[in-house]
Design a protein around this motif. Structure first.
Motif, PDB file in Angstrom:
ATOM      1  N   ASP A  48       0.792  -1.241   0.082  1.00 50.41           N
ATOM      2  CA  ASP A  48      -0.060   0.128  -0.005  1.00 50.41           C
ATOM      3  C   ASP A  48       0.776   1.245  -0.064  1.00 50.41           C
ATOM      4  O   ASP A  48       0.521   2.071  -0.522  1.00 50.41           O
ATOM      5  N   PHE A  51       1.939   3.491  -3.053  1.00 49.54           N
ATOM      6  CA  PHE A  51       1.089   4.496  -4.078  1.00 49.54           C
ATOM      7  C   PHE A  51       0.631   5.728  -3.199  1.00 49.54           C
ATOM      8  O   PHE A  51       0.226   5.518  -1.837  1.00 49.54           O
ATOM      9  N   ILE A  52       0.767   6.845  -3.764  1.00 45.62           N
ATOM     10  CA  ILE A  52       0.408   7.814  -3.068  1.00 45.62           C
ATOM     11  C   ILE A  52      -0.947   7.962  -2.443  1.00 45.62           C
ATOM     12  O   ILE A  52      -1.292   8.463  -1.557  1.00 45.62           O
ATOM     13  N   GLU A  53      -1.932   7.388  -3.222  1.00 43.15           N
ATOM     14  CA  GLU A  53      -3.332   7.478  -2.565  1.00 43.15           C
ATOM     15  C   GLU A  53      -3.644   6.293  -1.467  1.00 43.15           C
ATOM     16  O   GLU A  53      -4.448   6.793  -0.515  1.00 43.15           O
ATOM     17  N   THR A  54      -2.653   5.477  -1.374  1.00 43.44           N
ATOM     18  CA  THR A  54      -2.975   4.735  -0.172  1.00 43.44           C
ATOM     19  C   THR A  54      -1.831   4.494   1.098  1.00 43.44           C
ATOM     20  O   THR A  54      -1.873   3.838   2.090  1.00 43.44           O
ATOM     21  N   ARG A  96      -0.839  15.149   0.294  1.00 41.07           N
ATOM     22  CA  ARG A  96      -0.712  14.082  -0.494  1.00 41.07           C
ATOM     23  C   ARG A  96      -1.145  14.447  -2.110  1.00 41.07           C
ATOM     24  O   ARG A  96      -0.665  14.007  -2.999  1.00 41.07           O
ATOM     25  N   ARG A  97      -2.353  15.230  -1.700  1.00 44.48           N
ATOM     26  CA  ARG A  97      -2.953  15.645  -2.959  1.00 44.48           C
ATOM     27  C   ARG A  97      -1.838  16.464  -3.689  1.00 44.48           C
ATOM     28  O   ARG A  97      -2.157  16.359  -5.136  1.00 44.48           O
ATOM     29  N   ALA A 100       0.662  14.281  -5.291  1.00 42.34           N
ATOM     30  CA  ALA A 100      -0.109  13.305  -6.467  1.00 42.34           C
ATOM     31  C   ALA A 100      -0.182  14.633  -7.887  1.00 42.34           C
ATOM     32  O   ALA A 100      -0.033  13.888  -8.906  1.00 42.34           O
ATOM     33  N   ASP A 101      -0.549  15.686  -7.586  1.00 44.31           N
ATOM     34  CA  ASP A 101      -0.803  16.732  -8.842  1.00 44.31           C
ATOM     35  C   ASP A 101       0.458  17.314  -9.155  1.00 44.31           C
ATOM     36  O   ASP A 101       0.357  18.117 -10.003  1.00 44.31           O
TER      37      ASP A 101
END
Length: 710
Positions: A48, A51-54, A96-97, A100-101
């Motif tokens: 997990d 990944f940046i989302e998890t 994290r947003r 991610a961007d």
């Protein structure tokens, strides 16, 4: 992997020999299996964390480093300390947003909507970007006003005078939605000494730091029934109403007044009533069970209550948070309102999510509400619990849950038996109000009294009580007898008991929490509480008071915020972390005072025990050894003093440090955040990160400045 599975992997000869010896190898593998389970869980979590989302919060900076995301050196140093993970600093400082961007934002560099998205991703603040070059006065070209057709074509009105006949535009003067033309300002927008807002290269990012909080279908307070005068706030104080922001339609959209938590003006409400009014919107009014039609709503100035609504009209003043019906038409069932007010963070209770601690085993739950619930009053639910637990010891633990935003009467004295565990809480998503009233023939001030077992009970036969999500007004909370532990979570005990006009307390300095009797461990978390009075007895173990992420407000610096009922030294062991105290502190012993703003005299009797760290406290205070405290650390007591935006309870800026406060205080916490009850917001880190990102994504030749709308 279980111990049996590990044991089965051994050769048969070893298992047989182990059985002959009494199973010592099997016992060893039981211990090994626990560590194997921990290792296996960590390996599963590693996937997990790819990944940046998890991934976990602490992994975000490492993934950001892979795409060239740079964090501030001060934040990097704070993140290297494992203790910072528990404070939420990684999530606030390295969003994290934004990580991610990162690649997408680099492609959008130079666009105005990107700056708004950066503010939301990096700082979590709604924003509106303004290109100030378009608001500068210019001379209109003649050729643009005389086309070949001979008709007059109007050019952009960028050099005209102010239209004083446009009150709605005048209300926006000086704010983020100001449309008037200005002359150029010479200083740069990012100048540290005197920033200039209006220039050819200037771009402004207007930010809203206050958050909107909803109050849904709550009773309005009736000030005068004959004249039908009401306040939206049930505490009978003026409360400015704020916009409930709606999402922007696309990533290329520049925010307008409905997309940010802006205070609602009278002219704005009159011109755009359907944007603000109605069920599910910023405000709504019910008379009885009927929603008031928008056609009946009239925006008015109700200061002084001089306005007279016409027949069938409902006058609303969003600036003061008042409403008025025609005289003599106050409904018998009262008036209910939905509105949004503003505050800095999740503190003192409200409709925001409050995670409920998991109860141990099955717990009796008694729901209190107006319709469809088991009970219609708190006292009725407590009586049923008392009757149910007689002869049934397993029912000694109960939860009394209030399910609506109503005003509830004083439940009377809550009597607890040995071993009782009671939780009196608000259901998630509501903010009930408990209004205390004095009883006939009782000279004592109104109070919610909690009485535990009398002295002489068997050892360990004490009671515990939890108050969660309540707003208590009209008096304080009194604890007597053998209450071993009192927990106050996300509650407000109105400082000064009750508020008059303009938010002035009725009883400044009066105790909101009064403790006496056998030793009590009181724990206050994420709450706003008035003064705390603790009465100890000779020869008894001292009380323990623990305060975290809260406000103790005695209304005046000269009043006693923590002390004995007569204003002397309280026989307590005090622990306070990330707490704002308005008033003096007089305690026997402290365990630790950390990241606190102590705006009042501090006197601790025993200075050979405990510590004080990263706090501000007045010069001359008597405390245990201090570490990195102000103004001792800076050596400038004249300049390094706390300045609050407002210290009046009920104000949107309550206990928020003013922007003009000394940086030694605004960044005086152990991890660079401000000390006090708003430490968990990490406002300095958010601002620093946002300034860094603006410098990275603003095109060359532009000066980007930050302007705080709230």
């Amino acid at each position: 992997m279980t111990p049996d599975e590990l044991y089965a992997l051994l050769p048969t000869v070893l298992r047989r020999r182990d059985a002959e010896e009494g199973g010592p190898l099997r016992a060893l593998l039981t211990v090994v299996a626990e560590q194997v389970a921990v290792l296996q869980e960590d390996i599963d979590r590693l996937y997990d964390n790819w990944f940046i989302e998890t991934c976990d919060d602490w992994v975000v900076p490492y993934i950001g480093d892979l795409v060239g995301y740079e964090i501030l050196p001060g934040i990097a140093a704070a993140l290297s300390d494992d203790s910072s993970r528990g404070t939420g600093l990684p999530a606030a400082a390295v969003p994290r947003r934004d990580v991610a961007d990162t690649v997408l934002n680099r492609r959008r560099k130079g666009t105005l909507p990107l700056l708004e998205d950066l503010a939301a991703a990096v700082a979590g603040w709604p924003a509106r970007v303004v290109e100030h070059r378009r608001l500068l006065c210019v001379t209109q070209p003649v050729r643009r006003s005389a086309p070949e057709t001979g008709a007059v074509r109007r050019g952009p009105a960028r050099g005209g005078l102010v239209d004083v006949r446009s009150p709605a535009a005048l209300d926006r003067l000086g704010g983020p939605f100001d449309e008037f033309a200005r002359t150029v300002e010479v200083p740069r927008a990012d100048s540290a000494r005197r920033p200039g807002r209006y220039g050819i290269r200037s771009v402004g990012l207007h930010l809203w730091r206050l958050r909107p909080y909803s109050v849904t279908r709550a009773p309005a307070y009736c000030l005068d029934r004959d004249r039908a005068c009401y306040t939206f706030n049930v505490l009978a104080i003026d409360t400015p109403l704020f916009t409930a922001p709606v999402p922007e339609p696309s990533s290329c959209h520049v925010a307008d007044e409905t997309n940010v938590p802006e205070p609602i003006g009278r002219r704005a409400l009159a011109e755009r009533l359907y944007d603000y009014y109605g069920p599910g919107k910023s405000l709504c009014v019910w008379t009885g069970d009927t929603v008031v039609s928008p056609r009946r709503i009239v925006a008015a100035d109700l200061s002084g209550w001089r306005y007279r609504p016409g027949a069938g009209e409902v006058a609303v003043d969003p600036v003061l948070g008042r409403l008025m019906l025609p005289p003599g038409t106050a409904p018998a069932d009262g008036v209910r309102v939905t509105y949004h007010h503003a505050f800095s963070g999740d503190l003192g209770g409200g409709e925001y999510p409050r995670p409920e601690p998991a109860p141990a085993g099955s717990v009796e739950r008694y729901r209190v509400g107006p319709d469809g619930d088991d009970h219609h009053s708190i006292a009725d639910a407590l009586d049923h619990w008392q009757a149910a637990k007689r002869g049934h010891p397993h029912k000694a633990e109960a939860i009394v849950e209030i399910t609506s935003n109503d005003v509830w009467a004083d439940p009377g004295t809550i009597r607890l038996d040995p071993g009782d565990r009671l939780t009196l809480r608000a259901a998630d998503g509501v903010r009930p109000v408990v209004r205390l009233r004095g009883r006939p023939g009782d000279d004592r001030p109104p109070a919610l009294t909690i009485t535990g077992p009398e002295d002489g009970q068997p050892s360990g036969a004490t009671a515990r009580v939890v108050l969660d999500g309540l707003l208590v007004t009209g008096g304080g909370v009194r604890v007597r007898g053998g209450v071993d532990r009192l927990v106050v979570r996300h509650c407000t005990f109105v400082p000064g008991w009750e508020l008059r006009d303009q938010g002035r307390p009725v009883a400044p300095g009066a105790p909101s929490l009064d403790i006496a009797g056998s030793p009590v461990r009181a724990e206050i978390r994420h709450s706003v509480v008035g003064a705390v009075a603790v009465a100890g007895r000779e020869g008894r173990e001292p009380h323990r008071i623990e305060v975290y992420d809260s406000v103790l407000d005695a209304n005046l610096r000269e009043a006693t915020a923590v002390g004995s009922p007569d204003g002397g030294t309280a026989d307590v062991v005090l622990t306070a972390r990330r707490t704002t105290v308005i008033g003096s502190v007089r305690a026997r012993v402290v365990d630790v005072l950390e990241n606190c703003l102590l705006d009042g005299e501090v006197r601790i009797d025993r200075c050979d025990q405990g510590s004080v760290r990263f706090c501000w406290l007045p010069p001359g205070s008597v405390t245990p050894p201090r570490f990195h405290c102000e103004p001792d650390h800076s050596g400038d007591p004249e300049r390094v003093v706390p300045r609050f935006a407002d210290t009046r309870y009920g104000s949107p800026d309550y206990v928020r440090l003013a922007d003009t406060c000394a940086p030694e205080i605004r960044r005086g916490g152990d991890n660079g955040s401000e000390p006090g009850a708003l430490h968990h917001l990490f406002q300095p880190q958010r601002e620093d990160n946002l300034r860094t990102r603006l410098a990275e994504y603003t095109p060359a030749g532009c000066d980007a400045g930050l302007y705080f709308a709230t």
